[in-house]
Design an enzyme around this catalytic site. Structure first.
Site, PDB file in Angstrom:
ATOM      1  N   CYS A  85       0.835  -1.202   0.000  1.00  0.00           N
ATOM      2  CA  CYS A  85       0.000   0.000   0.000  1.00  0.00           C
ATOM      3  C   CYS A  85       0.878   1.264   0.000  1.00  0.00           C
ATOM      4  CB  CYS A  85      -0.966  -0.042   1.179  1.00  0.00           C
ATOM      5  SG  CYS A  85      -2.365   1.063   0.987  1.00  0.00           S
ATOM      6  N   HIS A 194      -3.513  -5.821   1.298  1.00  0.00           N
ATOM      7  CA  HIS A 194      -2.764  -6.018   2.543  1.00  0.00           C
ATOM      8  C   HIS A 194      -2.692  -7.479   2.988  1.00  0.00           C
ATOM      9  CE1 HIS A 194      -2.330  -1.750   3.838  1.00  0.00           C
ATOM     10  NE2 HIS A 194      -3.335  -1.596   2.986  1.00  0.00           N
ATOM     11  N   GLU A 196      -0.689  -8.684   5.072  1.00  0.00           N
ATOM     12  CA  GLU A 196      -0.327  -8.758   6.500  1.00  0.00           C
ATOM     13  C   GLU A 196      -1.551  -8.746   7.409  1.00  0.00           C
ATOM     14  OE1 GLU A 196      -0.428  -6.119   4.778  1.00  0.00           O
ATOM     15  OE2 GLU A 196      -0.522  -4.266   5.942  1.00  0.00           O
TER      16      GLU A 196
END
Lengths: 223, 82
Positions: A85, A194, A196
């Protein structure tokens, strides 16, 4: 396996990125934007957030942070670097990756669980996936539209450097549904969604994101 | 076709976090002696035909309401010749 996670002023996904590294079995090392030293890490994650408030342009000021000096040199030398991002925006501003990220075509900030197709498994960050594998990870951005000139897009496609593509819905007007790209060598990857945030079932829509972090550990073990 | 540009800047007494962030970066990158940076907005309006008094007055009105918030921002309207 020491994986550095850089914290810029305004980073907000650095803790999740560090956690994902640990869940994958690595050691997360906090790197400070003002410290021009990578502390002998084996890979680096540039996390999401709003570095320096995203003033001027997203990632434009972060690109000149002291830590980016050694990071750019190391990335050019083969160090695995993943920009997620805002981290993707920093990598583009740093010219480690081509193109730029612009305001979403619908003008809204968007937050959704996004289906992606992994298009390339020959990068340092995607080797744990199968080619063509479909995954679901969170996506949240206001300036996530990937743009580059047609020649650059053709080159990325031709060289197999489109790492992930949006499925079902293009959430931001990204050219050719591109969600992530890599450099020619495959060690530097930028990704708008994302992974993560999708490493544990309690807090994510899936654990599909874990592959990005296990890929790097697998690669480092084999190296 | 005519072009009118409306420049909008925060009033001097209003903190400009964007300008401050850029100002800090310029200093760190070695450009000494910059005492202030203010980041503004610029609107380029393309118009059919000529800009007459009535249209200019209308643009001024919108510049002071839609394009800027007069509580915190100043604006300048200027005609640009192609």
């Amino acid at each position: 396996m020491r994986v550095g996670v850089v914290t810029f002023p305004g980073s907000l996904d650095d803790r999740d990125a560090a956690r994902a590294v640990r869940v994958a079995g690595g050691e997360a090392v906090e790197l400070w934007h003002g410290d021009a030293d990578l502390h002998a890490v084996d890979a680096v994650v540039l996390p999401g957030g709003f570095s320096y408030g995203d003033y001027l342009r997203c990632g434009a000021i972060a690109r000149f942070a002291p830590v980016m000096g050694p990071l750019v040199a190391a990335a050019e030398g083969g160090l695995p670097v993943l920009g997620i991002c805002n981290g993707f925006q920093v990598l583009c501003e740093s010219h480690l990756l081509p193109g730029a990220l612009v305001r979403n075509d619908h003008l809204h900030f968007i937050c959704r669980d996004q289906r992606l197709r992994i298009e390339s498994t020959s990068t340092a960050w995607t080797s744990a996936y199968d080619e063509g594998q479909e995954i679901v990870v969170p996506l949240k951005n206001g300036e996530g539209g990937y743009v580059a000139d047609e020649a650059t897009l053709d080159r990325l496609e031709g060289e197999g450097r489109v790492v992930a593509r949006y499925l079902e819905l293009n959430p931001n007007g990204s050219r050719r549904d591109i969600a992530g790209i890599s450099n020619a060598r495959g060690n530097v990857v930028g990704l708008m969604p994302h992974p993560e945030h999708a490493v544990e079932p309690l807090t994510g829509p899936s654990t599909d994101g874990l592959g990005f972090f296990t890929s790097i550990l697998k690669g480092l073990v084999e190296a | 076709m005519a072009r009118v540009v409306v420049d909008v800047m925060l009033k001097p007494e209003i903190l400009d976090p964007q300008g401050k962030a850029v100002e800090g970066a310029l200093g760190r990158l070695g450009l000494a002696g910059v005492t202030s940076v203010r980041q503004g907005k610029s609107f380029a309006l393309e118009l059919d035909g000529e800009v007459d008094e009535a249209r200019l007055a209308q643009i001024h009105e919108l510049a002071g309401s839609l394009l800027s918030n007069p509580v915190i921002e100043d604006y300048v309207v200027r005609e640009v010749t192609a």
